[in-house]
Design a protein around this motif. Structure first.
Motif, PDB file in Angstrom:
ATOM      1  N   MET A   1     -15.865  15.697 -40.245  1.00 36.97           N
ATOM      2  CA  MET A   1     -14.661  15.006 -39.853  1.00 36.97           C
ATOM      3  C   MET A   1     -14.988  14.084 -38.678  1.00 36.97           C
ATOM      4  O   MET A   1     -15.659  14.488 -37.744  1.00 36.97           O
ATOM      5  CB  MET A   1     -13.580  16.004 -39.437  1.00 36.97           C
ATOM      6  N   LYS A   2     -14.520  12.850 -38.757  1.00 37.44           N
ATOM      7  CA  LYS A   2     -14.729  11.897 -37.680  1.00 37.44           C
ATOM      8  C   LYS A   2     -13.577  12.001 -36.689  1.00 37.44           C
ATOM      9  O   LYS A   2     -12.416  12.135 -37.079  1.00 37.44           O
ATOM     10  CB  LYS A   2     -14.788  10.471 -38.216  1.00 37.44           C
ATOM     11  N   ASN A   3     -13.899  11.924 -35.402  1.00 40.67           N
ATOM     12  CA  ASN A   3     -12.895  11.884 -34.347  1.00 40.67           C
ATOM     13  C   ASN A   3     -12.744  10.448 -33.889  1.00 40.67           C
ATOM     14  O   ASN A   3     -13.736   9.792 -33.532  1.00 40.67           O
ATOM     15  CB  ASN A   3     -13.309  12.777 -33.182  1.00 40.67           C
ATOM     16  N   VAL A   4     -11.514   9.946 -33.920  1.00 41.53           N
ATOM     17  CA  VAL A   4     -11.249   8.562 -33.555  1.00 41.53           C
ATOM     18  C   VAL A   4     -10.063   8.495 -32.607  1.00 41.53           C
ATOM     19  O   VAL A   4      -9.264   9.434 -32.511  1.00 41.53           O
ATOM     20  CB  VAL A   4     -10.990   7.678 -34.796  1.00 41.53           C
ATOM     21  N   THR A   5      -9.952   7.360 -31.915  1.00 42.93           N
ATOM     22  CA  THR A   5      -8.848   7.150 -30.989  1.00 42.93           C
ATOM     23  C   THR A   5      -8.003   5.970 -31.449  1.00 42.93           C
ATOM     24  O   THR A   5      -8.468   5.103 -32.183  1.00 42.93           O
ATOM     25  CB  THR A   5      -9.361   6.840 -29.571  1.00 42.93           C
ATOM     26  N   ALA A   6      -6.773   5.972 -30.988  1.00 40.72           N
ATOM     27  CA  ALA A   6      -5.872   4.843 -31.214  1.00 40.72           C
ATOM     28  C   ALA A   6      -5.163   4.566 -29.903  1.00 40.72           C
ATOM     29  O   ALA A   6      -4.698   5.483 -29.226  1.00 40.72           O
ATOM     30  CB  ALA A   6      -4.855   5.158 -32.306  1.00 40.72           C
ATOM     31  N   ALA A   7      -5.074   3.290 -29.550  1.00 44.67           N
ATOM     32  CA  ALA A   7      -4.418   2.874 -28.313  1.00 44.67           C
ATOM     33  C   ALA A   7      -3.050   2.289 -28.624  1.00 44.67           C
ATOM     34  O   ALA A   7      -2.904   1.531 -29.582  1.00 44.67           O
ATOM     35  CB  ALA A   7      -5.266   1.825 -27.592  1.00 44.67           C
ATOM     36  N   ILE A   8      -2.082   2.637 -27.818  1.00 41.43           N
ATOM     37  CA  ILE A   8      -0.767   2.019 -27.902  1.00 41.43           C
ATOM     38  C   ILE A   8      -0.714   1.003 -26.761  1.00 41.43           C
ATOM     39  O   ILE A   8      -0.544   1.360 -25.600  1.00 41.43           O
ATOM     40  CB  ILE A   8       0.371   3.056 -27.756  1.00 41.43           C
ATOM     41  N   PRO A  33      -5.402  -0.457 -32.372  1.00 44.88           N
ATOM     42  CA  PRO A  33      -6.807  -0.612 -31.979  1.00 44.88           C
ATOM     43  C   PRO A  33      -7.365   0.717 -31.476  1.00 44.88           C
ATOM     44  O   PRO A  33      -6.637   1.565 -30.975  1.00 44.88           O
ATOM     45  CB  PRO A  33      -6.751  -1.657 -30.861  1.00 44.88           C
ATOM     46  N   GLY A  34      -8.649   0.870 -31.622  1.00 47.03           N
ATOM     47  CA  GLY A  34      -9.327   2.084 -31.177  1.00 47.03           C
ATOM     48  C   GLY A  34     -10.684   2.160 -31.826  1.00 47.03           C
ATOM     49  O   GLY A  34     -11.233   1.139 -32.243  1.00 47.03           O
ATOM     50  N   GLY A  35     -11.217   3.352 -31.941  1.00 47.52           N
ATOM     51  CA  GLY A  35     -12.526   3.479 -32.562  1.00 47.52           C
ATOM     52  C   GLY A  35     -13.041   4.903 -32.571  1.00 47.52           C
ATOM     53  O   GLY A  35     -12.353   5.831 -32.143  1.00 47.52           O
ATOM     54  N   LYS A  36     -14.266   5.050 -33.047  1.00 47.75           N
ATOM     55  CA  LYS A  36     -14.893   6.360 -33.171  1.00 47.75           C
ATOM     56  C   LYS A  36     -15.349   6.871 -31.805  1.00 47.75           C
ATOM     57  O   LYS A  36     -15.924   6.126 -31.012  1.00 47.75           O
ATOM     58  CB  LYS A  36     -16.099   6.280 -34.101  1.00 47.75           C
ATOM     59  N   ARG A  49     -13.952   2.051 -23.540  1.00 43.42           N
ATOM     60  CA  ARG A  49     -15.105   1.330 -24.094  1.00 43.42           C
ATOM     61  C   ARG A  49     -14.681   0.417 -25.239  1.00 43.42           C
ATOM     62  O   ARG A  49     -15.052  -0.763 -25.280  1.00 43.42           O
ATOM     63  CB  ARG A  49     -16.160   2.336 -24.592  1.00 43.42           C
ATOM     64  N   GLU A  50     -13.902   0.937 -26.174  1.00 38.52           N
ATOM     65  CA  GLU A  50     -13.482   0.144 -27.332  1.00 38.52           C
ATOM     66  C   GLU A  50     -12.638  -1.064 -26.925  1.00 38.52           C
ATOM     67  O   GLU A  50     -12.806  -2.151 -27.481  1.00 38.52           O
ATOM     68  CB  GLU A  50     -12.697   1.014 -28.317  1.00 38.52           C
ATOM     69  N   MET A  51     -11.734  -0.902 -25.989  1.00 37.33           N
ATOM     70  CA  MET A  51     -10.889  -2.035 -25.564  1.00 37.33           C
ATOM     71  C   MET A  51     -11.726  -3.108 -24.874  1.00 37.33           C
ATOM     72  O   MET A  51     -11.477  -4.297 -25.038  1.00 37.33           O
ATOM     73  CB  MET A  51      -9.758  -1.560 -24.645  1.00 37.33           C
ATOM     74  N   GLN A  52     -12.758  -2.676 -24.140  1.00 36.22           N
ATOM     75  CA  GLN A  52     -13.663  -3.641 -23.512  1.00 36.22           C
ATOM     76  C   GLN A  52     -14.486  -4.366 -24.578  1.00 36.22           C
ATOM     77  O   GLN A  52     -14.609  -5.591 -24.555  1.00 36.22           O
ATOM     78  CB  GLN A  52     -14.582  -2.937 -22.503  1.00 36.22           C
ATOM     79  N   GLU A  53     -15.020  -3.630 -25.547  1.00 38.62           N
ATOM     80  CA  GLU A  53     -15.849  -4.232 -26.591  1.00 38.62           C
ATOM     81  C   GLU A  53     -15.039  -5.157 -27.514  1.00 38.62           C
ATOM     82  O   GLU A  53     -15.494  -6.249 -27.842  1.00 38.62           O
ATOM     83  CB  GLU A  53     -16.494  -3.138 -27.445  1.00 38.62           C
ATOM     84  N   GLU A  54     -13.864  -4.705 -27.937  1.00 37.37           N
ATOM     85  CA  GLU A  54     -13.094  -5.454 -28.925  1.00 37.37           C
ATOM     86  C   GLU A  54     -12.262  -6.591 -28.337  1.00 37.37           C
ATOM     87  O   GLU A  54     -12.115  -7.633 -28.966  1.00 37.37           O
ATOM     88  CB  GLU A  54     -12.163  -4.504 -29.688  1.00 37.37           C
TER      89      GLU A  54
END
Length: 89
Positions: A1-8, A33-36, A49-54
């Motif tokens: 199972m992959k663990n991912v995040t989502a930003a509001i 938006p979010g990521g693994k 990290r994801e918000m900075q990268e994306e």
């Protein structure tokens, strides 16, 4: 199972969502938006990290909102949802 995040992400009463590409898994679906989450990374660290990268934005992650598990034909994910309290370009 992959663990991912989502930003509001909310700005001026608008919530940021993105449409997946036609060649992505679950094509043309809408998502937050979010990521693994990487090895030894917390959900909060992942979102920063994801918000900075994306989007090249710095965020201050708010309190944990909740999690859900989703099962798809291509695998399962555990989704951690966290709001962004403040962000700037």
């Amino acid at each position: 199972m992959k663990n991912v995040t989502a930003a509001i992400l909310i700005n001026d009463g608008k919530i940021l969502i993105a449409k997946r590409g036609p060649r992505d898994k679950l094509p043309n679906k809408w998502e937050f938006p979010g990521g693994k989450i990487e090895h030894r990374e917390t959900p909060e660290e992942c979102l920063k990290r994801e918000m900075q990268e994306e989007f090249q934005i710095e965020v201050m992650v708010g309190e944990f909102l909740g999690e859900s598990v989703y099962h798809y034909n291509h695998g399962s994910i555990r989704l951690y949802v966290l709001p962004e309290r403040r962000w700037r370009f």
